[in-house]
Design an enzyme around this catalytic site. Structure first.
Site, short mmCIF file in Angstrom:
data_model
loop_
_atom_site.label_atom_id
_atom_site.label_comp_id
_atom_site.label_asym_id
_atom_site.label_seq_id
_atom_site.Cartn_x
_atom_site.Cartn_y
_atom_site.Cartn_z
N ILE A 141 0.87 -1.16 0.00
CA ILE A 141 0.00 0.00 0.00
C ILE A 141 0.91 1.22 0.00
O ILE A 141 2.07 1.15 0.40
CB ILE A 141 -0.98 0.03 1.20
CG1 ILE A 141 -0.24 -0.08 2.54
CG2 ILE A 141 -2.02 -1.06 1.08
CD1 ILE A 141 -1.18 -0.01 3.74
N ASP A 142 0.40 2.34 -0.48
CA ASP A 142 1.22 3.53 -0.67
C ASP A 142 1.75 4.08 0.65
O ASP A 142 1.19 3.83 1.72
CB ASP A 142 0.41 4.61 -1.38
CG ASP A 142 -0.11 4.16 -2.73
OD1 ASP A 142 0.57 3.34 -3.37
OD2 ASP A 142 -1.19 4.63 -3.13
N LYS A 143 2.81 4.85 0.56
CA LYS A 143 3.45 5.44 1.73
C LYS A 143 2.45 6.13 2.64
O LYS A 143 2.45 5.93 3.86
CB LYS A 143 4.53 6.43 1.28
CG LYS A 143 5.16 7.22 2.41
CD LYS A 143 6.14 8.26 1.89
CE LYS A 143 6.68 9.12 3.01
NZ LYS A 143 7.60 10.17 2.51
#
Length: 313
Positions: A141-143
């Site tokens: 999942i994105d930062k």
């Protein structure tokens, strides 16, 4: 033990795509740069014949087989970083990733990542399928997206979880705050997503080598200029929810990549960093126990603070 092999089938939408780009986009567990290494090592074959050029143009009928190399000794440093482990056994772990944490090391982020943390907490008990910089990592999942991630603690578990992702059988539900008022109570966004050729950091609806992508959206609360939604992934393309909602003219609040060009770093006076998107529900078939397991996590503090402010107003 036999080496792990991964097979990908190309479709008409992949015609003409470069081999390294095709692998990087279609194999959740492999990055494009790692795909290049595998190609150069002769570990990628089409129709039984090795292909050693990353520039090979994929054909719609191609069956691409990737033979994963033997595990390499890990050279990423373990770090004693606080980690919220929601569940753990000998095969899998479920981690609640905080906002602002990068999942795996990469240029500019070789320390402080989730991988550095799980290496400290789990030692050598991590799958090696994904190479030296992403041990145990099955999906990302994105930062600036918070929430649940599954970690594979051995290669057999990794194969099972990766297969479930490929079959779209993993339950992944997100909570997101979007700009503006969404009139429908429920909607399904069925639009293919591919690489944005004008900006390598972005993906786009009908982008290059676009793949089938479906997001189910249900409105939870309306605040006039914002709408709180539940987004359920049927597929799992990179940035899928962010791309789909932006295309529908309801980008995620705080999204600096897909949101309005001019937007404040604050929402209702509350500082935010990145999109308000939380992976709150994760469910899968346990690789060894063969039973369905589902996990939930609460919204992070900044997300709850923004909602409380909106509700009070």
């Amino acid at each position: 033990m036999d080496k792990y092999k991964l097979t990908l089938s190309a479709g008409s939408e992949d015609e003409g795509a470069r081999l390294d780009a095709f692998i990087g986009y279609n194999a959740d567990e492999l990055s494009r740069s790692y795909a290049v290494k595998l190609i150069e090592q002769g570990l990628v074959s089409i129709g039984g014949s090795p292909v050693t050029s990353k520039k090979y143009k994929v054909c719609a009928v191609d069956e691409i087989t990737i033979e994963m190399p033997e595990p390499e000794p890990l050279d990423i440093k373990a770090e004693d970083i606080p980690l919220e482990i929601v569940y753990e056994d000998d095969d899998v772990a479920v981690i609640n990733k905080p906002r602002g944490m990068v999942v795996h090391p990469g240029p500019g982020n070789y320390t402080g990542t989730l991988v550095n943390a799980i290496m400290h907490h789990m030692g050598d008990s991590l799958s090696s399928i994904n190479g030296v910089i992403r041990p145990g990592i099955v999906h990302r999942i994105d930062k600036d997206t918070s929430g649940l991630l599954m970690i594979a603690k051995n290669d057999k578990a990794h194969e099972s979880l990766a297969s479930q992702l490929a079959e779209h059988s993993v339950t992944r539900e997100y909570t997101a705050l979007c700009y503006d008022n969404i009139k429908e109570d429920e909607l399904t966004i069925d639009l293919p997503i591919g690489r944005d050729e004008r900006n390598r950091l972005r993906n786009a609806v009908n982008g290059a080598s676009a793949k089938h992508a479906v997001t189910h959206v249900k409105v939870l609360e309306r605040f006039g200029k914002y709408t709180l939604v539940k987004a359920i992934l049927e597929t799992g393309r990179t940035h899928q929810i962010r791309v789909h909602m932006a295309y529908m003219h309801h980008p995620l609040a705080g999204d600096e990549l897909y949101g309005p060009r001019r937007q404040s770093s604050k929402i209702e006076g509350i500082p935010v960093s990145g999109q308000l998107l939380h992976a709150g529900t994760l469910g899968f078939i346990h690789p060894a126990l063969d039973v369905y397991m589902e996990f939930h996590s609460d919204l992070p503090d900044v997300f709850r603070e923004v909602l409380e402010k909106l509700r009070n107003e």
